[in-house]
Design an enzyme around this catalytic site. Structure first.
Site, mmCIF file in Angstrom:
data_model
loop_
_atom_site.group_PDB
_atom_site.id
_atom_site.type_symbol
_atom_site.label_atom_id
_atom_site.label_comp_id
_atom_site.label_asym_id
_atom_site.label_seq_id
_atom_site.Cartn_x
_atom_site.Cartn_y
_atom_site.Cartn_z
ATOM 1 N N PHE A 435 27.123 40.419 8.009
ATOM 2 C CA PHE A 435 26.160 40.225 7.532
ATOM 3 C C PHE A 435 26.004 38.929 8.385
ATOM 4 O O PHE A 435 25.622 38.044 8.720
ATOM 5 C CB PHE A 435 27.027 39.784 5.942
ATOM 6 C CG PHE A 435 27.812 39.113 5.641
ATOM 7 C CD1 PHE A 435 27.625 37.783 5.645
ATOM 8 C CD2 PHE A 435 28.410 39.441 5.385
ATOM 9 C CE1 PHE A 435 28.520 37.114 5.383
ATOM 10 C CE2 PHE A 435 30.312 38.615 4.547
ATOM 11 C CZ PHE A 435 30.601 37.590 5.317
ATOM 12 N N CYS A 437 27.428 37.554 12.601
ATOM 13 C CA CYS A 437 27.878 37.344 13.632
ATOM 14 C C CYS A 437 28.169 35.776 14.316
ATOM 15 O O CYS A 437 27.324 35.020 14.703
ATOM 16 C CB CYS A 437 27.109 37.850 14.927
ATOM 17 S SG CYS A 437 26.587 39.554 14.389
ATOM 18 N N ALA A 438 29.700 36.141 15.395
ATOM 19 C CA ALA A 438 29.621 34.023 15.587
ATOM 20 C C ALA A 438 30.283 35.042 17.115
ATOM 21 O O ALA A 438 29.848 35.461 17.247
ATOM 22 C CB ALA A 438 31.413 34.134 14.324
ATOM 23 N N ILE A 440 33.215 35.327 18.525
ATOM 24 C CA ILE A 440 34.414 35.958 18.832
ATOM 25 C C ILE A 440 34.713 37.109 18.242
ATOM 26 O O ILE A 440 35.136 37.774 17.775
ATOM 27 C CB ILE A 440 35.665 35.390 19.089
ATOM 28 C CG1 ILE A 440 36.356 34.654 17.472
ATOM 29 C CG2 ILE A 440 35.841 34.403 19.930
ATOM 30 C CD1 ILE A 440 37.575 33.876 18.266
ATOM 31 N N VAL A 443 31.366 39.596 10.947
ATOM 32 C CA VAL A 443 31.732 39.053 9.321
ATOM 33 C C VAL A 443 30.912 40.362 8.604
ATOM 34 O O VAL A 443 29.919 40.257 8.728
ATOM 35 C CB VAL A 443 31.761 37.902 8.758
ATOM 36 C CG1 VAL A 443 32.181 37.975 7.259
ATOM 37 C CG2 VAL A 443 31.942 37.057 9.223
ATOM 38 N N LYS A 457 36.303 39.181 9.094
ATOM 39 C CA LYS A 457 36.075 38.942 10.134
ATOM 40 C C LYS A 457 36.854 39.760 11.230
ATOM 41 O O LYS A 457 38.307 39.626 11.243
ATOM 42 C CB LYS A 457 35.911 37.504 10.117
ATOM 43 C CG LYS A 457 36.238 37.105 11.334
ATOM 44 C CD LYS A 457 35.730 34.975 11.800
ATOM 45 C CE LYS A 457 37.375 34.936 11.570
ATOM 46 N NZ LYS A 457 37.062 33.444 12.404
ATOM 47 N N ASP A 587 35.826 22.059 15.138
ATOM 48 C CA ASP A 587 34.677 22.846 15.690
ATOM 49 C C ASP A 587 33.447 22.663 14.589
ATOM 50 O O ASP A 587 33.604 22.683 13.861
ATOM 51 C CB ASP A 587 35.153 24.564 15.998
ATOM 52 C CG ASP A 587 33.950 24.620 15.837
ATOM 53 O OD1 ASP A 587 32.841 24.503 16.414
ATOM 54 O OD2 ASP A 587 34.150 26.253 16.196
#
Length: 755
Positions: A435, A437-438, A440, A443, A457, A587
């Site tokens: 659901f 996407c980051a 690295i 999820v 993740k 971050d």
């Protein structure tokens, strides 16, 4: 009109004109109080106006408050040079107010105040004053600056209001337009303030004012001031009781701008009034609207296999380089022959490498390789348009909100490597499609055997091994054609990205950071950190409880009080991280912060996610940094230089140009923290003003900033940019004052270490 009649003596003239001069010069401060003063020319506001508010502070009356014990009208006149200096300062203020009047801005007629509930109350606007009054004021300023008109022989450190006084004749009557009539204060209060700063005790000498009879063209309904005698008693207490909070605050800044370090004590005594903190609360029964900005569904991502080997990733970047070159060539051809959109059209970048087709190529490549390259793009996406070209910013914004997801086969392989062949048996349900996407990892939703909803993740394969090569490849490709602007501190971005990515790829370290933050915010009702599920976490997989919400940057349509709440909590969190805990999630990617719902109660919370970039800061570093920020809060430029040398910003051998630029940048950043009333980020220009100083600092800097500064300032910048994006109003100064008031310097032995 009666002919001008020169005074019999300068002293006699000064005694006769003391009252009108106090009234007249007085309104400069009021004209600048609040938000309306910020709309006037920045140079006058920051230079001339900060000095004129002291009304001749060049004499430095506050440095020795008990120096003068003579009556108010001393028989001894100041020296010619001293009087001339004061005259020039006052002249600058009159000129500034004349410009205000020409725009229809009068004391208290512009800007707004913020109630405790977040409601903004706007003041009424008036029409511009007649041009002849403005012209007369400008002429008066010119005469004062040249010494043609004398000032009273005493300093005017407090000037509360300024009317349309015009000295055209020593015996002329003062005309007052109706709209300014109510703004004229009692002369007795002005005298009291003057006497308080001078340290004079006892009654003030009686002052008589004769009627003035000048009538200006174009001004009707003028008010004639009758002769009056005022008697005032001066108290020995601080003058704060006779000043508004804004006036006292502005007075202190002006005194410090001329190196007067005793102004705060003279105004507030030994105890400075605590700034009132605006703490907005969410409306009663507020519900988080998840229809807009909910990240629990993927709408912009596609399934694509992640290049897991270095050769495969290098080939992908090679294809991007050839594609950009071909796209740029085609764009130049189109522009040469006038094909397609014209260069002059709004939104068309001048650099052919940033064409629409090339933008699509960059986004597609970064979304496919993910990892370090995507992380760098996400970091750049939160920068201000004054630092990164708008066209490049749009590209990275698309990157930040998009990332392809792994095929099911790769997901299963990663889960098998982490938990064995029977990994599915550990879940009641596992959703194969992610659901979110980051950079690295991606999820997935899942349900545990005990019924708890969790977020899993899963790290992309090959990311940890390809960090250095990915960043080098991306920077090399995008540097072709001069896409990155000079002075953007690209090396700093790259260095931070390398270090952070190597830490972020260790999910076990992130789990430790997440647990530590849960401890730190345990008693904070407004903030929530999801719980880590240890038995389903490893170095490449991290499982936590699932929290529903939307990214904070998707809250731009929320009511003003909600936006103020979000930005205020975000900035308060940042201040606590650096000064209270010395442990920060560095971050500031806005997708890492949700306006969400508590998983158990359903109540709204500011939810913190993604702690891979968390780090600790040493006590010695934070102590010095606190001193720098407090010096900016106080407007103490000498202390800023002193502590900047101690922390490593400066070596002590810089040119005055470099020191001035550095101090100015610190003062600009400190403006929000120096305000004792809510700061309106909707009109902030902090990044633009600092950007103008970057070329100077790049040319003259002798040493790089401390290593800690890169991550710290990135988080601070993210806070400011979020507040600006939300057009929020935040009590930054009040929040900082609370932190500083309880801050203890020196080692305390409670450093946090998760490594």
């Amino acid at each position: 009109m009666a002919a001008k009649r020169p005074p019999a003596s300068t002293l006699k003239w000064c005694q006769q004109e003391m009252g009108p001069i106090c009234e007249g010069i007085g309104m400069v401060v009021r004209s600048q109080i609040g938000y309306d003063g910020r709309r006037i020319e920045k140079q006058i506001r920051r230079k001339a106006l900060q000095t004129v508010v002291m009304g001749g502070q060049d004499v430095d009356p506050l440095k020795e408050p008990n120096k003068t014990n003579a009556p108010l009208l001393s028989p001894t006149l100041p020296s010619t040079n001293e009087a001339l200096q004061r005259a020039r300062v006052v002249a600058a203020g009159i000129e500034t107010f004349a410009k205000l009047m020409s725009q229809g801005t009068y004391p208290g007629s512009a800007g707004f105040t913020v109630s405790e509930t977040g409601e903004r109350k706007y003041m009424k606007q008036t029409s511009p004053v007649q041009s002849n009054i403005v012209a007369n004021l400008m002429a008066t300023a010119d005469k004062l600056s040249k010494g043609v008109i004398s000032l009273a022989p005493f300093p005017l450190p407090t000037i509360t209001k300024l009317g349309t006084w015009v000295i055209a004749n020593p015996t002329a009557q003062l005309p007052i337009p109706p709209q300014l009539k109510s703004a004229i204060p009692a002369i007795g209060q002005i005298e009291t303030l003057i006497q308080s700063i001078l340290g004079v005790q006892g009654p003030v000498s009686s002052v008589s004012r004769a009627p003035r009879k000048l009538k200006l063209e174009g001004v009707t309904d003028q008010v004639v001031l009758e002769p009056e005698t005022i008697h005032a008693t001066v108290d020995v207490e601080p003058i704060d009781k006779t000043l508004t909070k804004e006036e006292a605050e502005f007075l202190i800044k002006a005194a410090r701008s001329v190196d007067d370090d005793n102004a705060e004590t003279a105004i507030f005594g030994t105890q400075k009034a605590k700034p009132k903190v605006y703490r907005p609360e969410l409306p009663k029964n507020f519900e988080v609207n998840l229809e807009m900005g909910n990240v629990h569904t993927l709408t912009r991502s596609n399934e694509s296999s992640v290049p897991a080997t270095r050769i495969g990733r290098l080939a992908t970047f090679g294809q991007l380089a050839f594609g950009l070159l071909g796209g740029a060539t085609a764009e130049v051809t189109r522009r040469t022959f006038g094909i397609g959109k014209r260069l002059q059209e709004e939104g068309i970048p001048k650099n052919p490498f940033l064409s629409e087709a090339n933008a699509d190529r960059i986004v597609a490549t970064l979304c496919r390789v993910r990892g370090a390259a995507l992380k760098l793009g996400q970091m750049l996406s939160i920068q201000d348009s004054s630092t990164v070209p708008p066209a490049l910013l749009q590209i990275f914004e698309r990157v930040r909100q998009s990332a392809d997801f792994m095929p099911i086969k790769q997901v299963h392989r990663q889960m098998k490597d982490a938990f064995g062949d029977d990994w599915r048996e550990k879940f009641e349900h596992f959703d194969d499609k992610p659901f979110a996407c980051a950079s690295i990892g991606q999820v997935h939703k899942a349900v545990l055997k005990d019924g708890r909803n969790v977020a899993v993740k899963v790290q992309y394969p090959g990311v940890a091994e390809g960090i250095d090569s990915d960043i080098d490849n991306l920077v090399s490709v995008l540097s072709v054609g001069g896409i990155f602007p000079k002075g953007m501190f690209l090396d700093a971005f790259v260095g931070v990205a390398r270090r952070e990515l190597k830490q972020e790829c260790d999910y076990e370290r992130e789990a430790r950071a997440m647990k530590k933050f849960r401890e730190l915010i345990a008693d904070w009702q407004d903030v929530y950190v999801p719980e880590v599920i240890d038995e389903l976490s490893s170095s490449r997989v991290l499982t936590t409880e699932l929290v529903y919400g939307k990214p904070v940057d998707a809250c731009v349509e929320e009511p003003q009080v909600v936006r103020d709440y979000i930005a205020g909590k975000f900035i308060e969190l940042c201040l606590k991280e650096i000064f209270l805990w010395r442990f920060m999630q560095t971050d500031p990617n806005w997708s890492n912060f949700f306006l969400g719902k508590h998983p158990k109660t359903g109540e709204p919370r500011l939810v913190l996610l993604d702690f891979g970039a968390s780090r600790a800061y040493g006590k010695k570093f934070v102590d010095i940094y606190m001193n720098i920020i407090k010096s900016a809060y106080d407007g103490d430029k000498k202390k800023i230089i002193e502590y900047s040398r101690e922390i490593g910003f400066l070596t002590g051998y810089e040119t005055s140009v470099m020191e001035d630029a550095h101090v100015e940048s610190v003062m600009i950043m400190g403006e929000t923290l120096a305000s004792n009333h809510p700061y309106n980020f909707a009109n902030q220009d902090v990044t633009m003003r600092i950007q103008k100083l970057i070329p100077v600092m790049l040319e003259h800097r002798l040493t790089s900033p401390p290593e800690e500064i890169y991550s710290l300032h990135r988080k601070l910048s993210g806070c400011y940019l979020l507040a600006a994006k939300l057009k929020a109003t935040v009590s930054c100064g009040g929040l900082f004052h609370e932190i500083h008031e309880n801050y203890v310097f020196g080692e305390d032995g409670i450093d946090i270490n998760i490594d």
